[in-house]
Scaffold this motif. Structure first.
Motif, PDB file in Angstrom:
ATOM      1  N   LEU A  20       0.840  -1.202   0.000  1.00  0.00           N
ATOM      2  CA  LEU A  20       0.000   0.000   0.000  1.00  0.00           C
ATOM      3  C   LEU A  20       0.873   1.249   0.000  1.00  0.00           C
ATOM      4  CD1 LEU A  20      -2.604   1.627   0.236  1.00  0.00           C
ATOM      5  CD2 LEU A  20      -2.543   1.224   2.713  1.00  0.00           C
ATOM      6  N   ALA A  21       1.896   1.281   0.844  1.00  0.00           N
ATOM      7  CA  ALA A  21       2.770   2.450   0.906  1.00  0.00           C
ATOM      8  C   ALA A  21       3.480   2.670  -0.429  1.00  0.00           C
ATOM      9  CB  ALA A  21       3.797   2.274   2.027  1.00  0.00           C
ATOM     10  N   ILE A  22       3.946   1.588  -1.035  1.00  0.00           N
ATOM     11  CA  ILE A  22       4.631   1.706  -2.322  1.00  0.00           C
ATOM     12  C   ILE A  22       3.670   2.203  -3.388  1.00  0.00           C
ATOM     13  CG2 ILE A  22       5.760   0.406  -4.179  1.00  0.00           C
ATOM     14  CD1 ILE A  22       6.940  -1.418  -2.000  1.00  0.00           C
ATOM     15  N   TYR A  23       2.489   1.591  -3.456  1.00  0.00           N
ATOM     16  CA  TYR A  23       1.530   1.998  -4.483  1.00  0.00           C
ATOM     17  C   TYR A  23       1.109   3.449  -4.286  1.00  0.00           C
ATOM     18  CZ  TYR A  23      -2.316   1.924  -7.763  1.00  0.00           C
ATOM     19  OH  TYR A  23      -3.142   2.209  -8.821  1.00  0.00           O
ATOM     20  N   ARG A  24       0.922   3.869  -3.047  1.00  0.00           N
ATOM     21  CA  ARG A  24       0.532   5.249  -2.770  1.00  0.00           C
ATOM     22  C   ARG A  24       1.634   6.215  -3.227  1.00  0.00           C
ATOM     23  NH1 ARG A  24      -0.632   5.428   3.010  1.00  0.00           N
ATOM     24  NH2 ARG A  24      -2.797   4.833   2.555  1.00  0.00           N
ATOM     25  N   LEU A  25       2.874   5.902  -2.941  1.00  0.00           N
ATOM     26  CA  LEU A  25       3.973   6.755  -3.391  1.00  0.00           C
ATOM     27  C   LEU A  25       4.043   6.814  -4.908  1.00  0.00           C
ATOM     28  CD1 LEU A  25       6.753   5.639  -0.866  1.00  0.00           C
ATOM     29  CD2 LEU A  25       5.726   7.917  -1.009  1.00  0.00           C
ATOM     30  N   THR A  26       3.871   5.665  -5.541  1.00  0.00           N
ATOM     31  CA  THR A  26       3.938   5.596  -6.997  1.00  0.00           C
ATOM     32  C   THR A  26       2.796   6.374  -7.638  1.00  0.00           C
ATOM     33  OG1 THR A  26       5.010   3.421  -6.915  1.00  0.00           O
ATOM     34  CG2 THR A  26       3.956   4.033  -8.980  1.00  0.00           C
ATOM     35  N   ALA A  27       1.580   6.172  -7.131  1.00  0.00           N
ATOM     36  CA  ALA A  27       0.395   6.736  -7.772  1.00  0.00           C
ATOM     37  C   ALA A  27       0.158   8.200  -7.437  1.00  0.00           C
ATOM     38  CB  ALA A  27      -0.832   5.923  -7.381  1.00  0.00           C
ATOM     39  N   THR A  28       0.557   8.650  -6.243  1.00  0.00           N
ATOM     40  CA  THR A  28       0.206  10.007  -5.828  1.00  0.00           C
ATOM     41  C   THR A  28       1.378  10.980  -5.818  1.00  0.00           C
ATOM     42  OG1 THR A  28       0.532   9.664  -3.438  1.00  0.00           O
ATOM     43  CG2 THR A  28      -1.595   9.010  -4.361  1.00  0.00           C
ATOM     44  N   TYR A  29       2.598  10.473  -5.851  1.00  0.00           N
ATOM     45  CA  TYR A  29       3.773  11.340  -5.925  1.00  0.00           C
ATOM     46  C   TYR A  29       4.502  11.232  -7.262  1.00  0.00           C
ATOM     47  CZ  TYR A  29       3.758  12.451  -0.896  1.00  0.00           C
ATOM     48  OH  TYR A  29       3.435  12.916   0.348  1.00  0.00           O
TER      49      TYR A  29
END
Length: 304
Positions: A20-29
């Motif tokens: 989740l943390a990786i996907y959030r960084l990838t998708a939102t940053y």
């Protein structure tokens, strides 16, 4: 922070535990604009499966109320990204998605295919147009993220890796992509919606851009005329140049979520996650089991 510092942060995380943390960084940053465009293209792939396109046409949500359907789909999916699976907001969003899906006779195979598009199509987009491609690390995290989402949605036989998601998508499309009048109607409506986001004189260019990004199997399934090769090269080349330009920019300081996208137009004063989507009426072609509406104000979000 330098351009690749956030990627180094991502690579320090475990894609099997910290997905989740990786996907959030990838998708939102790293790729918020690209992810939005890729998931819009993923919509077209689902329309080209006759059983999916026909159902979407029958519900009339994407033909009669395309902006609302676009907004609600984006906001419900992004609520999980922003708040995490264990949050009340994400639980409400997933419950709403499940309530809507249960109102119709949707096969597990179709549900799994749609899930595959969320994993595979963004990676393909970034390989072609991103300021960098997704790493194997990020692909693995994305596969784990959507596998978890699929489990919350009750989908069975979910692929166990990015490569399995890719193979499942490919084999399903080979067997099922094809013409359906309903799928074409939904595709036409979505094209018109995208054109409506820009000044009217740009509508033909918007349509040509989208069609230039669809591959030949999709164009054939919808019976769209393929844009001329110079037009395809123009639009695809422009997107590649954009990716190179973004690579030279400083990294994003703050996350960018779907609710902040200018394409989300239906909720200028905010929204309640529990009120998003549709509430099929029992006995009218919808879900036979009544579901209580959540009280107004629960899981309220700021203006989009």
């Amino acid at each position: 922070m330098q351009r690749y510092d956030r990627l180094r942060e991502i690579l320090r995380l475990d894609p099997d535990k910290d997905f989740l943390a990786i996907y959030r960084l990838t998708a939102t940053y790293e790729f918020p604009w690209d992810m939005t465009r890729a998931l819009e293209l993923a919509l077209f792939r689902t329309y080209a499966v006759p059983s999916i396109g026909r159902l979407l046409a029958e519900t009339a949500e994407f033909t009669d109320r395309p902006q609302k359907r676009y907004d609600d789909t984006s906001l419900l999916l992004d609520a999980v990204v922003e708040h995490g699976f264990e949050s009340d907001t994400a639980r409400t969003a997933i419950r709403r998605v499940n309530q809507m899906h249960r109102a119709y006779d949707i096969t597990n195979e179709d549900m799994r295919y749609v899930l595959c598009t969320f994993v595979v199509i963004p990676a393909r987009w970034l390989d072609a147009y991103g300021w960098r491609p997704l790493t194997h690390h990020e692909r693995r995290a994305a596969a784990n993220y959507y596998a978890e989402l699929g489990r919350h949605m009750g989908i069975k036989d979910i692929p166990g890796s990015f490569e399995e998601f890719e193979e499942t998508l490919h084999s399903y499309e080979e067997a099922h992509l094809g013409w359906d009048e309903g799928g074409r109607k939904v595709a036409d409506s979505t094209l018109a919606l995208m054109a409506s986001w820009y000044p009217a004189p740009l509508a033909p260019a918007t349509r040509a851009l989208v069609l230039s990004l669809l591959d030949e199997p999709l164009l054939s399934a919808f019976r769209y005329e393929s844009p001329r090769p110079p037009v395809k090269r123009l639009f695809r080349g422009a997107l590649k140049l954009r990716g190179r330009a973004v690579r030279l920019l400083p990294p994003r300081k703050d996350p960018h979520y779907a609710r902040q996208n200018p394409e989300i137009k239906g909720y200028p004063h905010g929204y309640d996650v529990g009120e998003l989507g549709t509430f099929p009426v029992p006995g009218s072609g919808g879900c036979p089991v009544p579901h209580p509406r959540r009280p107004a104000g629960a899981d309220a979000q700021p203006p989009a």
